[in-house]
Each structure stands twice: as structure tokens, then as C-alpha cells.
Scaffold this motif. Structure first.
Motif, PDB file in Angstrom:
ATOM      1  N   HIS A 274       0.832  -1.205   0.000  1.00 25.13           N
ATOM      2  CA  HIS A 274       0.000   0.000   0.000  1.00 25.13           C
ATOM      3  C   HIS A 274       0.867   1.255   0.000  1.00 25.13           C
ATOM      4  CE1 HIS A 274      -3.276   2.761   0.853  1.00 25.13           C
ATOM      5  NE2 HIS A 274      -2.600   3.235   1.883  1.00 25.13           N
ATOM      6  N   LEU A 275       1.922   1.244   0.801  1.00 25.75           N
ATOM      7  CA  LEU A 275       2.835   2.382   0.859  1.00 25.75           C
ATOM      8  C   LEU A 275       3.539   2.570  -0.479  1.00 25.75           C
ATOM      9  CD1 LEU A 275       4.308   4.613   2.422  1.00 25.75           C
ATOM     10  CD2 LEU A 275       5.948   2.873   3.186  1.00 25.75           C
ATOM     11  N   LYS A 276       3.955   1.475  -1.083  1.00 27.87           N
ATOM     12  CA  LYS A 276       4.640   1.553  -2.383  1.00 27.87           C
ATOM     13  C   LYS A 276       3.718   2.185  -3.429  1.00 27.87           C
ATOM     14  CE  LYS A 276       5.712  -2.342  -4.390  1.00 27.87           C
ATOM     15  NZ  LYS A 276       6.452  -3.596  -4.620  1.00 27.87           N
ATOM     16  N   THR A 277       2.456   1.744  -3.454  1.00 31.23           N
ATOM     17  CA  THR A 277       1.475   2.306  -4.393  1.00 31.23           C
ATOM     18  C   THR A 277       1.271   3.792  -4.135  1.00 31.23           C
ATOM     19  OG1 THR A 277       0.335   0.177  -4.554  1.00 31.23           O
ATOM     20  CG2 THR A 277      -0.905   2.136  -5.219  1.00 31.23           C
ATOM     21  N   GLN A 278       1.223   4.155  -2.853  1.00 33.56           N
ATOM     22  CA  GLN A 278       1.042   5.553  -2.461  1.00 33.56           C
ATOM     23  C   GLN A 278       2.213   6.419  -2.963  1.00 33.56           C
ATOM     24  OE1 GLN A 278       0.302   5.748   1.753  1.00 33.56           O
ATOM     25  NE2 GLN A 278      -0.577   7.799   1.662  1.00 33.56           N
ATOM     26  N   ILE A 279       3.412   5.903  -2.833  1.00 36.18           N
ATOM     27  CA  ILE A 279       4.615   6.628  -3.258  1.00 36.18           C
ATOM     28  C   ILE A 279       4.621   6.820  -4.772  1.00 36.18           C
ATOM     29  CG2 ILE A 279       7.131   6.475  -3.471  1.00 36.18           C
ATOM     30  CD1 ILE A 279       7.083   4.978  -0.738  1.00 36.18           C
ATOM     31  N   VAL A 280       4.359   5.713  -5.499  1.00 38.64           N
ATOM     32  CA  VAL A 280       4.350   5.776  -6.969  1.00 38.64           C
ATOM     33  C   VAL A 280       3.279   6.750  -7.458  1.00 38.64           C
ATOM     34  CG1 VAL A 280       3.899   4.456  -9.075  1.00 38.64           C
ATOM     35  CG2 VAL A 280       5.302   3.465  -7.264  1.00 38.64           C
ATOM     36  N   THR A 281       2.093   6.698  -6.847  1.00 34.78           N
ATOM     37  CA  THR A 281       0.990   7.587  -7.235  1.00 34.78           C
ATOM     38  C   THR A 281       1.343   9.043  -6.985  1.00 34.78           C
ATOM     39  OG1 THR A 281      -0.632   5.853  -6.737  1.00 34.78           O
ATOM     40  CG2 THR A 281      -1.452   8.115  -6.859  1.00 34.78           C
TER      41      THR A 281
ATOM     42  N   ALA B 187      -0.512  13.091   3.360  1.00 40.14           N
ATOM     43  CA  ALA B 187      -0.978  11.734   3.653  1.00 40.14           C
ATOM     44  C   ALA B 187       0.178  10.738   3.558  1.00 40.14           C
ATOM     45  CB  ALA B 187      -2.090  11.341   2.674  1.00 40.14           C
ATOM     46  N   LEU B 188       1.059  10.958   2.598  1.00 42.74           N
ATOM     47  CA  LEU B 188       2.215  10.072   2.422  1.00 42.74           C
ATOM     48  C   LEU B 188       3.191  10.214   3.587  1.00 42.74           C
ATOM     49  CD1 LEU B 188       3.703   8.026   0.754  1.00 42.74           C
ATOM     50  CD2 LEU B 188       4.532   9.866  -0.735  1.00 42.74           C
ATOM     51  N   ILE B 189       3.350  11.407   4.097  1.00 36.19           N
ATOM     52  CA  ILE B 189       4.217  11.621   5.261  1.00 36.19           C
ATOM     53  C   ILE B 189       3.727  10.795   6.449  1.00 36.19           C
ATOM     54  CG2 ILE B 189       4.834  13.336   7.034  1.00 36.19           C
ATOM     55  CD1 ILE B 189       5.095  15.380   4.742  1.00 36.19           C
ATOM     56  N   ILE B 190       2.415  10.788   6.673  1.00 35.55           N
ATOM     57  CA  ILE B 190       1.838   9.998   7.775  1.00 35.55           C
ATOM     58  C   ILE B 190       2.135   8.512   7.577  1.00 35.55           C
ATOM     59  CG2 ILE B 190      -0.333   9.265   8.850  1.00 35.55           C
ATOM     60  CD1 ILE B 190      -1.423  12.090   8.228  1.00 35.55           C
ATOM     61  N   SER B 191       1.937   8.021   6.347  1.00 35.03           N
ATOM     62  CA  SER B 191       2.186   6.606   6.052  1.00 35.03           C
ATOM     63  C   SER B 191       3.652   6.240   6.238  1.00 35.03           C
ATOM     64  CB  SER B 191       1.747   6.287   4.621  1.00 35.03           C
ATOM     65  OG  SER B 191       0.359   6.470   4.468  1.00 35.03           O
ATOM     66  N   LEU B 192       4.535   7.119   5.806  1.00 33.55           N
ATOM     67  CA  LEU B 192       5.977   6.865   5.947  1.00 33.55           C
ATOM     68  C   LEU B 192       6.369   6.815   7.425  1.00 33.55           C
ATOM     69  CD1 LEU B 192       7.308   9.141   3.065  1.00 33.55           C
ATOM     70  CD2 LEU B 192       7.657   6.669   3.238  1.00 33.55           C
ATOM     71  N   LYS B 193       5.836   7.721   8.208  1.00 30.92           N
ATOM     72  CA  LYS B 193       6.154   7.741   9.637  1.00 30.92           C
ATOM     73  C   LYS B 193       5.681   6.465  10.315  1.00 30.92           C
ATOM     74  CE  LYS B 193       6.330  12.748  10.475  1.00 30.92           C
ATOM     75  NZ  LYS B 193       5.656  13.901  11.131  1.00 30.92           N
ATOM     76  N   GLN B 194       4.487   5.994   9.944  1.00 31.87           N
ATOM     77  CA  GLN B 194       3.948   4.769  10.526  1.00 31.87           C
ATOM     78  C   GLN B 194       4.822   3.561  10.155  1.00 31.87           C
ATOM     79  OE1 GLN B 194      -0.050   4.818   9.008  1.00 31.87           O
ATOM     80  NE2 GLN B 194      -0.847   5.990  10.730  1.00 31.87           N
ATOM     81  N   SER B 195       5.326   3.541   8.923  1.00 31.73           N
ATOM     82  CA  SER B 195       6.167   2.418   8.483  1.00 31.73           C
ATOM     83  C   SER B 195       7.518   2.431   9.151  1.00 31.73           C
ATOM     84  CB  SER B 195       6.345   2.478   6.957  1.00 31.73           C
ATOM     85  OG  SER B 195       5.125   2.243   6.297  1.00 31.73           O
ATOM     86  N   LEU B 196       7.955   3.598   9.591  1.00 32.44           N
ATOM     87  CA  LEU B 196       9.261   3.717  10.233  1.00 32.44           C
ATOM     88  C   LEU B 196       9.236   3.473  11.743  1.00 32.44           C
ATOM     89  CD1 LEU B 196      10.610   6.801   8.256  1.00 32.44           C
ATOM     90  CD2 LEU B 196      11.596   4.491   8.227  1.00 32.44           C
TER      91      LEU B 196
END
Length: 256
Positions: free
Chosen positions: A143-150, A246-255
Motif C-alpha cells: 500500500h505504501l509503495k502504491t502511495q509513493i508511486v501515485t 498523507a504520504l508523510i503519515i504513512s511513511l512515519k507509521q512504516s518507520l
């Protein structure tokens, strides 16, 4: 350890204990296989640990880049909002009679024709490196990868759209320069050469008081091109900024 096993095999063979030897050989094979599997498991664990470290490094770099993007987009939104308002007021003021050189200079310098003409450039170093090195799949969260590419695909679309607007502006400015002898008023040359009245003639700018003339329409069209670009591009900036946040939030959660 190997010499120990050899001694056991030798003793079993010498005493003709064939069945025990076969059992022992099977056991030894099983131990070797188990040892190989353990070694492979340790190697896989080490490789996954290394990949995780690389993934974390890229995610941290992406996070840093996208944080910079939000600042850039905030500045672009503010600038475009201010400029579109200035250009709209400029067009309204064009329909006010310009009586003096000073009034003409005040009109032509009331909007910034040099800001807001650059194409959108965001911080995509980490993403470009991921893409070009073929390491995009190192990001384990699909999901994160798709978010980044988008996000970066949308960035390219907005940048391309802005480039198109800027090309229209440049074409409009070229037409304006070719058909109106008024550039010295845009640069407020009357203040640079206050005593040289021969440089400034009413015939240079009298078209500004005649909306039906071709020169006036060219000038107005040029301002409209600036105005339209900044009015239309702001929603794209805002949407891209929302995507970035929104991507910043996802990245922080993954880290975490």
C-alpha cells in the motif's frame, strides 16, 4: 568433529554392524541437511536484515524529500493566490483612463511578471534513485509503495501541466513585445531617466485608453494568460500537497 564421525563409521564397518552403519549414515545425512538448512536460514535472515536497513534508509530519505515538498507547495499556493489577485486587479485597472506617464508606470508595475513562471520542481532524488536502480520492490508495504508511486506520478502530471501554462505565457509575452512599444514602462524606466522626457511619449501607451485596439487586446490577453495559469494551477498544488501530507503519515507509521 569430522574425525569423530569417521572413527564411528570405521568401527561399525570393522565390526560388520551393517544395519547400525546404515542407521548412522542416515542420521549423519540428516544432521548435515539440518546444518545446511540452519546455515541457509541464517543467511536469509542476514539478507533480510540488510534489505530492511536499505528500505529504512530509503523511507527516511523519502520522508525528508516529501517534507520539503510540502513547504515548496505551500509557497507556490500562496504565491499563485497573490498573483492571480494582482492580475485580476491589473485587468480592472486597465479600463481606467491612464493620464500620465506615472499612472502608466504604476499600472504596468502593479503586477509581478517575473515570479511564478518557473515549472514545479520538487525533491525527488530518493525516488528517482529507487526507480533507476530497480529497487522499488525493496519497499515491503504494498500500500505504501502504491502511495509513493501515485504521488510522484501526480507530481509529474502537475509539473507537465504547469509547463504547458508557462509555454502559453511565453508565447503571449512574445506577441506583446512584438506589437506594443511599452516595455520601458513595465521596467519603470521613467524613474531611471527622470529628466529625459524625449524617451517617453503618449503615443507609446495611448492604446491603453482604447480597449478596442489590437494592442490593448494583446496586452489584456497576456495578463489573462498569467491570471488563468495561477487560478487554475492552485487546486492542483493543493491536491498534491494533500497527497504529500498523507504520504508523510504513512511513511512515519512504516518507520515506527
Amino acid at each position: 568433529m569430522l574425525s569423530f564421525f569417521r572413527k564411528i563409521r570405521k568401527k561399525l564397518l570393522e565390526t560388520s554392524q551393517t544395519f547400525k552403519y546404515i542407521k548412522y549414515a542416515i542420521g549423519e545425512i540428516i544432521l548435515v541437511v539440518i546444518g545446511i538448512l540452519i546455515a541457509l536460514q541464517i543467511n536469509n535472515w542476514n539478507e533480510k536484515r540488510k534489505e530492511k536497513l536499505v528500505e529504512t534508509n530509503y523511507l527516511e530519505r523519502l520522508l525528508s524529500d516529501i517534507k520539503k515538498d510540502t513547504s515548496i507547495l505551500s509557497e507556490k499556493i500562496e504565491l499563485s493566490n497573490n498573483l492571480s489577485e494582482d492580475y485580476l486587479n491589473y485587468i480592472k485597472n486597465m479600463y481606467v483612463i491612464q493620464k500620465t506617464i506615472k499612472e502608466v508606470s504604476e499600472l504596468t508595475t502593479s503586477a509581478d511578471f517575473f515570479s511564478g513562471k518557473d515549472n514545479l520542481i520538487l525533491s525527488d532524488v530518493a525516488y528517482s534513485e529507487l526507480l533507476n536502480s530497480g529497487k522499488l520492490d525493496i519497499i515491503s508495504n504494498e500500500h505504501l509503495k502504491t502511495q509513493i508511486v501515485t504521488y510522484y506520478r501526480n507530481y509529474t502530471l502537475v509539473s507537465t501541466k504547469e509547463k504547458g501554462f508557462n509555454e502559453q505565457i511565453n508565447q503571449s509575452v512574445e506577441v506583446l513585445i512584438e506589437n506594443t512599444p511599452i516595455s520601458k514602462y513595465v521596467f519603470n524606466a521613467s524613474e531611471l531617466f527622470p529628466n529625459n522626457n524625449n524617451m517617453f511619449r503618449e503615443s507609446d501607451w495611448e492604446f491603453l485608453n482604447k480597449p478596442s485596439t489590437k494592442e490593448f487586446r494583446n496586452w489584456e490577453e497576456c495578463i489573462y494568460t498569467y491570471y488563468t495559469k495561477h487560478r487554475i494551477i492552485v487546486p492542483y498544488y493543493k491536491e498534491l500537497k494533500n497527497n504529500a501530507e498523507a504520504l508523510i503519515i504513512s511513511l512515519k507509521q512504516s518507520l515506527l
